[in-house]
Each structure stands twice: as structure tokens, then as C-alpha cells.
Design an enzyme around this catalytic site. Structure first.
Site, PDB file in Angstrom:
ATOM      1  CG  HIS A  43      -2.850   9.306  11.425  1.00 35.75           C
ATOM      2  ND1 HIS A  43      -2.800  10.648  11.723  1.00 35.75           N
ATOM      3  CD2 HIS A  43      -1.566   8.866  11.453  1.00 35.75           C
ATOM      4  CE1 HIS A  43      -1.539  11.013  11.910  1.00 35.75           C
ATOM      5  NE2 HIS A  43      -0.774   9.953  11.754  1.00 35.75           N
TER       6      HIS A  43
ATOM      7  CG  HIS B  68       3.677   6.811  11.395  1.00 37.13           C
ATOM      8  ND1 HIS B  68       3.564   6.825  12.766  1.00 37.13           N
ATOM      9  CD2 HIS B  68       2.808   7.745  10.937  1.00 37.13           C
ATOM     10  CE1 HIS B  68       2.685   7.745  13.130  1.00 37.13           C
ATOM     11  NE2 HIS B  68       2.200   8.311  12.038  1.00 37.13           N
TER      12      HIS B  68
ATOM     13  CD  GLU C  15       4.435  10.399  19.719  1.00 42.72           C
ATOM     14  OE1 GLU C  15       3.239  10.389  19.413  1.00 42.72           O
ATOM     15  OE2 GLU C  15       4.948   9.567  20.493  1.00 42.72           O
TER      16      GLU C  15
ATOM     17  CG  HIS D 215       2.853  16.372  10.745  1.00 45.45           C
ATOM     18  ND1 HIS D 215       1.897  15.847   9.912  1.00 45.45           N
ATOM     19  CD2 HIS D 215       3.605  15.313  11.166  1.00 45.45           C
ATOM     20  CE1 HIS D 215       2.048  14.524   9.837  1.00 45.45           C
ATOM     21  NE2 HIS D 215       3.076  14.180  10.587  1.00 45.45           N
TER      22      HIS D 215
ATOM     23  CG  HIS E 144       5.028   9.933   8.534  1.00 50.91           C
ATOM     24  ND1 HIS E 144       5.439   9.525   9.794  1.00 50.91           N
ATOM     25  CD2 HIS E 144       4.127  10.923   8.735  1.00 50.91           C
ATOM     26  CE1 HIS E 144       4.810  10.227  10.713  1.00 50.91           C
ATOM     27  NE2 HIS E 144       3.999  11.078  10.104  1.00 50.91           N
TER      28      HIS E 144
END
Length: 899
Positions: A209, A239, A352, A371, A407
Site C-alpha cells: 500500500h 482497493h 482521490e 482517512h 474502503h
């Protein structure tokens, strides 16, 4: 490799120490200009230069150049945490990457790096220099050390470093016993999620990752660095495959599927996570997240973050609206369609929120800020002066159960778009004239059965630790591993002419967590890709045999953990071709799910599609030898025109209820099982222990001067002295030395010896082996090694080892499977055996004629004692082999992929 390029890698050696200190095994020192020193060192610059430079083996002159403006990157404190998910940190990193990429040549890059290394946050400096080295034309092929080598604190229990310091202090030079990493240390068995710790906290998975985000940076003034082919779709697919793999692991451990987190961003988070990691840069423990936590509005001036949860909810609503309308709003007010071909890629860039996002101001930064919000749940307003949790760092985020919940929600958003696409028709699925009659698996566990178990391997940590005495610091960790296997695919080509196909291999569970059989529309979402490759098909019947080690999904075990200092040749040369890689790819040891003791039922699916409609014609010479399925190919197009995950990325027609309803003539399925054995495979542990025993015995011998012969001149280096002993031992009668106290050696734990897997000796990465050039000095032979595949076993195993200094030296290695609790007992026994061998070798008189070992004797001994023996040519004496064993007798050393 030119010295200048090689010098760049020294910045990864002990990255928290100033660059004017000695670096690397050769004790190199950068001679930096006086005004490059920070204020705290300027008055001592001449003293420091003399202190560290006088006994350096190599001095590197640093050019005095005009320095660029570094005000923005230096805004992050030297001892702070760094995260690519924090917008301000991404901006700082993007600026520093541009500076490194903009240097005229390697010498200028070294100059600016010496200045930056003394001032810039070590985590950010390491990341930015890594990105620059991967993308600069003049540093192409340089293999940067993995982050486990440079910052091992992100991956391991901090107790390991205390033990490593203790070992280094006691054993100042020569072989050191590895420090053992505990397998499960973040929670007890009372926590159900701890059953998945072997997956979430696997070093290779977390490296994957981190490296994916290294290859795909968020920010750069050079848009080409960020705008790689189908980058947004890769974000989705990589993912999605992680979540599918994680769900299957949960089934194997009697846990339900992941519950998405994100539909209601204000719900309480049920899972707690206590990472038990320390940051060596920030000198802080990584903060935990308690059960029942919730994300809150963030107001953290230190990170320049001020954002409400309601803003995240707005971004989410806008993205869902775009999917519903099949178009996104551009800054100029126009609409961009989310069509079948490009829609998923655009949506990935939008999610993203890199510089490729078509409208970042409107659609926001949903993925990254998810996150950040969860990583600050413990201290949203910085009142407790805490840093972010593990969810905030790409190198640590996969350790947290919440990563998979978040995710899973992100994947559900992508699925909303996929569900709006029409099902694939026969024109996309069928390959006229091609029929797959069967698919099966051959391996050591039997037909259509996969075997998994634990395995212990060794990491070198010395590069990333800043204490003395310096030298090799080894850590041994336990991870999942599988037995290698072969796919056997029977294909009929009735077209009357040669054809080229793309073979796609997937695997999925048959039943859900409750034991109910999946509908195909649900099963397809859990299809994990195992391999994809092109294959020529002659008219008539074709039998395709494909080795598991050649997977397009994974990178070999060596490439995840191997010390790149040992690579041969210059980057880009033919000699170094198999080492030239960027390192991005799923770790091979995690190719298969864990399975269960009774054998977890799975379905293996294979499809042969038309390469004429799939293939991308492009020159791959000089490109990274990476795992293309999850990572693409650097500087090239993604090597498949089809959608990632094809043919399972879209919903199926209403009448398709089972996989058999979905099958076309060019597809086949077979039921299989994954059988897990709760035992540890020991590969080099006993060998290392034997070497330690020999070192102990030799040191005790050298402590008492012999009266029979004059003493040898003392060496200035302890390792040189031990080398002389090792060479003397290896020149004695090999059969006599190796059979010292045979009754003790052969009787040591006979039940373990008899349970050894005979075939294991020949399983060491055959794909690596077959890629090497056959040479008299590298051909190995195996004895007592039955094979289930005549075609594969007919090819001799080629070991990638240097030419021996003596043509008749050999390597002997035995592989055992033992329960975990017997590891210590085996080590003690092996140390005793090593001491006996060393004493016998020291007592034997060197004899030129007796230094040749008859291989027939080895075969005879093998027949008597049971375990298989591998005969290999050894590396030259003095090489670092098996993670730091130096100067041991050659018959004890053999480098394997899993050691």
C-alpha cells in the site's frame, strides 16, 4: 553503477542521522560546504568534518550550488508526523518533489539533498526523494530501500528495537541472533478482529500500500508524474481487490463480511484499535482509537486543517448525484459524461482528489479526508497535542480494521457507477473457436487443493536504526505462506489457425458466512484475481501449464524483502534485469487466502479472451518488472484494454443465477480447497543457529592459544579473524566435518526430520530460477524430489548465486515443518550441532585432496537420513548471505527466496 548515483542511496541509510556522519557499510561521508550546516552545527562544522571524515573509507565531495527556495517544505517540523492524506503535507511534498526533479544532474541533486536532509522532516524527505528517484531519467533503475529498512518503526512492536540494541551491544560484530517479532501483539484472543491480524499487520501488505502511493503521487508541477494511464481506475480496482481478499480471509476465520463505514458519517465506530507502534522521528507512541469513537469537526491549526463533518457529507452527496446523472460538473459549468470506457477512471480521480480531479473545489477530497477524520477521532481539536492515528499514514493504515470498513464504503460508491452499466454480451465474453475444456491445479497438497501454513523469514533492520555498535540487525517475523502450484488448463482451438488469447484466472468462495451458497451476482464481487497472461494457441488441443510464481498480481518474495545492496550489475543492464523493478505489487506470500484446517471450499475460474481485442502493443524494454494487475506498468499503458476486473466488474443479466449460467465455451470452473496447516515452516532458522554455534565454538578455541603451531598474525578486524577460521574449517574434510557426531545430528528430533516435506527443497521461486542464465557454477540438482508435473520437473533448477571460489564446495539445506513451540528447541539443538561441527573442523588437518566432496556420498547420506538435500554452488567466502551470516563454512550457506 556510477558512484554519483550510488551515493544517492546513502541518504536512506540511518535517515534520522545527519548526512555528515558515516553512511553505509563502506563508511562514506559527505563533505558538505560549511554554510550547508544548520545553525546548531555551524560553529562545529570543522570539528564535525574532522571527527567523522578522518576514519571514513570514502569521502564524497558535495558541490556548492545555489539553493532553491525551501520555505514551503520546511514548514513541517523535523520531528512531526508526515501524511500524504493531509492536504498541506501533500502540498509541501509536491513542492519538494518538484525541486528534486528539477535538479540539472545527479551531482546537483546530491547537493540539494545534503542541505535538505539536515532540515527537512525525515519521513517527508524519504518519500519525496523516493518519488524523484523513481521518475528521474538519470536515476532510472535505482532500487530504493523499502520503508521497512529505513523506518522499521512503522511496522514493528517497539520492544523489538530495545532487544536489537541489547543484541548489538552484546555481540558487537559477526553473526547476531535475530530478534523475534511477536506474531499477535496488538490485542488478545478476546478481540474477534485479532483473528485477522496476520493479514492486516502483514509487513508485505502494508509495504504494498505504501509503495502504490509512492508510484502514484498526488501532487507535482510535472503533470506527467501524476497522470499515469488509468490511474483513477487503478485506485478503484486495487482497493476493491483488497476488500474482496479481506472478506474471504474473514470467512476463513468465521467472521462476517465487512460492514461499510460512511453511509452515516456520524455513527459510532464499534472497532477499537491499539497499534502499539512508536514513531522514532516524532518520539511519540501512535495514538489508539477507543471503542465507540466518532468522527468530529476538525480544528487543528498545527496541521492547517479546519473542516466540519457536514462538508464531507456535502462532498458525498455531490459525488452520488454525479453518478446518478452519469456526468460530473466541470468548473466552467459544463458536464463531463461518465461513460462506459472512461467513467470509472474519471470517478477514481474525483474520489482521490489528486491534481487530476476535474473539479476538486466542488467535489472535494472525500477519500483522503475520510482517512484524516478517522485518524483524528481521538483528538479532533488538538487539545491533547496528539498526532494522527494509523489511519492517517499510507504505510500503517491497513493495520486498522477501520481501513477496510472505510474502503468498503468507497468501493460501494464505485459499484453504484458500475451497476448503471449494461451487462457484458456474448460479443465481449465469447471467443469464437476457442473452448476451455477444463482447469485444474497440481501441487504438493494434491489435485485441486492448495496448501498454506506459517513461515518465518528474516528482515535486515540495520539501515534504519541509529544506535551503536553498527552492523547487521536481524528481525525474524512469522507470516502466511503457501506451497507453490501449477495451473493446468486444457484449451481446444477449432478455428483452424493459430490464435493469441489472454488467460484470466480468478478465485471466489462458494458460500457466505452463514454457509448459504452465493448467487452469482454476489459471488462475482468476491472474485480475486490470481493471474493474467497472454498465451499462443495452436490449432487443436493445447495444454497450458502456468506456475503460481509467475503471477501478474504479485511480486516475488525476494522483491518485497531482499536487500538491494546485493543486486548485480548496473541498473538497466542485462545482468541486473531481473532486479530492475519498482517494487509495486501484492506480496506473493499472500497470493492465496489462509483457508481452514479442513480445507476452505473455493471455485477456480479461468477465461481465455481474444488478445486481439485485449492487448496493448507497446515496447516494454526498460520498464519496471512489476505486478501489472494492481500497479500498471511504469511509463507505459496499462497492459489490457478491458476494464479492470473483467468479466466480473459489471452486474449480470437477471437470468444468471449461478456461475454455470454465466459460463461461455471459452470459460471453465472447478471446485477446489485451501487447506491450512497450523505449523511454522523453518527455512534458515536452523542454519543460522548452526552458524552461531560454530561462531561460539570458534571463539572459545581462539581464546586459548594453541601450542602445536605458531599463531596467525592478528587481524585488525574481528570479522577477518573469524573469516580465517571459517575458511580453515571449510577446507577440512567435508564429509568428516559434516558428519561430526552423526548419531547426535541424525537423532536430533527424528520425528521432525521424518516429517519434512521432501519436495520443498526444489520450490524456491522457480520463476526466479528459470530467468537466470544456465551456468556451470549455478546449476543445482535435487534428489528424492518427486514432482506432480513432468514438464516442469524436467527443467533443472537454476540457483542465482555467484561463482564459487572452490569448484567443489557445496551447499546443504533441509527444510522442516514444525509446530511453533518447537522452534526454540530446534535452535538450541542446532547451536549445539554447530559447535560440534566447528570443533571437529578445527581439529581436522587441511588437506587439498580431502577438500573435494563426492556428491554421491551426499546422495547416500540423504537416503539414510531421510530429509532431502539440495546441492548448490555457494557464494564466495565473505559475502553477506541469509541476512548477515558472514564467513560461515560454505556447506552451511544457501540463499533461498524465503530466507
Amino acid at each position: 553503477m556510477s558512484d554519483s548515483r550510488k551515493n544517492l542511496l546513502l541518504f536512506f541509510d540511518r535517515p534520522t542521522e545527519p548526512c555528515f556522519m558515516q553512511k553505509g557499510e563502506e563508511k562514506a561521508v559527505f563533505d558538505i560546504p560549511d554554510h550547508f550546516y544548520p545553525e546548531k552545527y555551524k560553529e562545529l562544522s570543522s570539528t564535525l568534518s574532522s571527527r567523522f571524515g578522518n576514519d571514513a573509507r570514502r569521502n564524497i565531495p558535495v558541490r556548492n550550488i545555489a539553493l532553491p527556495n525551501l520555505d514551503l517544505p520546511m514548514q513541517l517540523g523535523y520531528d512531526e508526523q508526515f501524511s500524504l492524506f493531509v492536504p498541506k503535507h501533500r502540498q509541501m511534498a509536491g513542492k519538494l518533489i518538484d525541486i528534486f526533479l528539477g535538479m540539472r544532474n545527479v551531482d546537483d541533486l546530491i547537493s540539494v539533498c545534503t542541505f535538505c536532509q539536515l532540515r527537512i522532516n525525515p519521513y517527508m524527505f524519504n518519500y519525496c526523494l523516493s518519488v524523484a528517484l523513481l521518475h528521474r531519467p538519470d536515476t532510472k533503475g535505482l532500487n530504493i530501500p523499502t520503508i521497512t529498512e529505513t523506518f522499521p518503526d512503522k511496522f514493528m512492536d517497539p520492544k523489538v528495537f530495545r532487544r536489537a540494541r541489547e543484541v548489538s551491544t552484546v555481540v558487537t560484530s559477526g553473526p547476531r541472533l535475530p530478534v523475534v517479532l511477536p506474531q499477535n501483539y496488538t490485542a488478545s484472543d478476546a478481540e474477534p478482529e485479532q483473528r485477522l491480524a496476520y493479514f492486516r499487520e502483514d509487513i508485505g501488505i502494508n509495504l504494498h500500500h505504501w509503495h502504490w502511493h509512492l508510484v502514484y503521487p498526488f501532487e507535482s508541477a510535472d503533470r506527467a508524474i501524476v497522470a499515469k494511464d488509468r490511474r483513477g481506475e487503478l485506485l478503484y480496482y486495487m482497493h476493491q481487490q483488497i476488500i474482496a481478499r479481506y472478506n474471504i480471509e474473514r470467512f476463513c476465520n468465521k467472521l462476517p463480511r465487512v460492514v461499510p463505514f460512511g453511509s452515516d458519517l456520524r455513527e459510532r465506530i464499534a472497532e477499537a484499535y491499539f497499534p502499539k507502534l512508536d514513531s522514532q522521528v516524532a518520539s511519540r507512541a501512535w495514538p489508539p482509537r477507543f471503542e465507540g469513537s466518532a468522527i468530529q469537526d476538525l480544528d487543528r491549526p498545527v496541521d492547517q486543517i479546519k473542516i466540519d463533518v457536514s462538508e464531507m457529507e456535502t462532498w458525498k452527496a455531490r459525488i452520488l448525484e454525479a453518478i446518478e446523472s452519469n456526468s460530473i460538473l466541470l468548473p466552467n459549468g459544463r458536464q463531463m459524461p461518465l461513460d462506459e470506457e472512461k467513467g470509472i477512471d474519471i470517478l477514481g480521480d474525483l474520489m482521490e482528489a489528486s491534481i487530476l480531479s476535474p473539479n476538486r473545489n466542488y467535489y472535494g477530497d472525500l477519500h483522503n479526508m475520510g482517512h484524516i477524520f478517522t485518524s483524528y477521532a481521538h483528538d479532533p481539536d488538538h487539545r491533547n497535542l496528539e498526532q494522527f492515528g494509523v489511519m492517517g499514514d499510507p504505510a500503517t493504515t491497513m493495520r486498522d480494521p477501520l481501513f477496510y470498513r472505510w474502503h468498503c464504503f468507497v468501493d460501494d460508491v464505485f459499484v453504484l457507477h458500475k451497476n448503471k452499466l449494461p451487462p457484458y454480451g456474448n460479443d465481449k465474453l465469447d471467443f469464437p473457436g476457442i473452448r476451455v475444456s477444463s482447469v485444474s491445479v497440481e501441487g504438493k497438497a494434491g489435485r485441486n487443493t492448495f496448501a498454506t501454513q506459517w513461515e518465518q523469514s528474516t528482515l535486515e533492520l540495520g539501515r534504519g536504526l541509529d544506535f551503536t555498535p553498527r552492523g547487521s540487525v536481524l528481525a525474524r517475523f512469522t507470516h502466511l505462506q503457501h506451497e507453490e502450484f501449477n495451473y493446468v488448463i486444457e484449451v481446444d482451438n477449432s478455428s483452424g489457425q493459430a490464435a493469441m488469447g489472454t488467460v484470466r484466472i480468478f478465485m471466489a468462495p462458494i458460500t457466505d458466512e452463514a454457509g448459504n451458497r452465493f448467487s452469482f451476482n454476489e459471488q462475482r464481487k468476491l472474485m480475486i484475481e490470481l493471474d493474467k497472461f497472454s498465451q499462443g494457441l495452436r490449432p487443436g488441443k493445447n495444454t497450458i501449464r502456468r506456475r503460481s510464481v509467475d503471477s501478474s498480481v504479485t511480486i516475488p518474495y525476494e522483491r518485497t524483502f531482499m536487500n538491494q545492496n546485493n543486486r548485480p550489475g548496473d541498473p538497466g543492464s542485462a545482468e541486473a534485469a531481473e532486479f530492475d523493478f519498482c517494487g509495486c505489487g501484492w506480496p506473493h506470500h499472500m497470493l492465496l487466502p489462509k483457508g481452514t484446517n479442513n480445507g476452505y471450499p473455493m471455485q477456480l475460474f479461468v477465461m481465455v479472451s481474444n488478445w486481439a481485442e485485449d492487448g496493448i502493443k507497446q515496447d516494454l524494454v526498460g520498464s519496471c518488472n512489476d505486478a501489472a494487475s494492481y500497479c500498471g506498468i511504469r511509463d507505459r499503458k496499462y497492459p489490457d484494454k478491458r476494464a479492470m476486473g473483467f468479466p466480473f466488474d459489471r452486474p449480470v443479466a437477471a437470468g444468471v443465477q449461478t456461475v454455470n449460467d454465466f459460463l461461455r465455451p471459452n470459460m471453465a470452473v472447478t471446485d477446489c480447497k485451501i487447506r491450512f496447516t497450523d505449523a511454522v515452516r523453518i527455512v534458515v532458522l536452523c542454519i543460522f543457529a548452526v552458524c552461531v554455534g560454530m561462531a561460539i565454538a570458534q571463539s572459545s578455541e581462539t581464546a586459548q592459544p594453541s601450542s602445536e603451531a605458531p599463531s596467525e598474525p592478528s587481524s585488525s578486524k574481528p570479522e577477518e579473524a573469524s573469516s580465517a577460521k571459517a575458511d580453515e574449517a571449510s577446507s577440512a574434510k567435508p564429509d568428516e566435518a559434516s558428519s561430526s557426531k552423526p548419531e547426535e545430528a541424525s537423532s536430533a528430533k527424528p520425528e521432525e526430520a521424518s516429517s519434512a516435506k521432501p519436495e520443498e527443497a526444489s520450490s524456491a521461486k522457480p520463476n526466479e530460477a528459470s530467468s537466470a542464465k544456465p551456468d556451470d557454477s549455478t546449476v543445482s540438482s535435487t534428489t528424492n524430489t518427486p514432482s506432480t508435473n513432468a514438464e516442469v520437473s524436467s527443467t533443472p533448477t537454476i540457483a542465482r548465486t555467484p561463482a564459487p571460489s572452490k569448484p567443489d564446495e557445496v551447499v546443504i539445506e533441509t527444510v522442516y515443518y514444525v509446530p511453533s513451540y518447537r522452534v526454540v528447541v530446534l535452535c538450541v539443538i542446532a547451536v549445539c550441532i554447530g559447535m560440534a561441527i566447528a570443533q571437529a573442523s578445527d581439529g581436522a588437518k587441511p588437506n587439498e585432496s580431502s577438500s573435494k566432496l563426492d556428491e554421491s556420498k551426499i546422495s547416500s547420506a540423504n537416503a539414510q537420513t531421510g530429509p532431502p538435500i539440495v546441492v548448490n554452488r555457494p557464494p564466495p567466502p565473505g559475502n553477506v548471505v541469509n541476512g548477515g551470516i558472514q564467513n560461515a563454512p560454505s556447506y552451511l550457506l544457501h540463499r533461498r527466496h524465503n530466507g
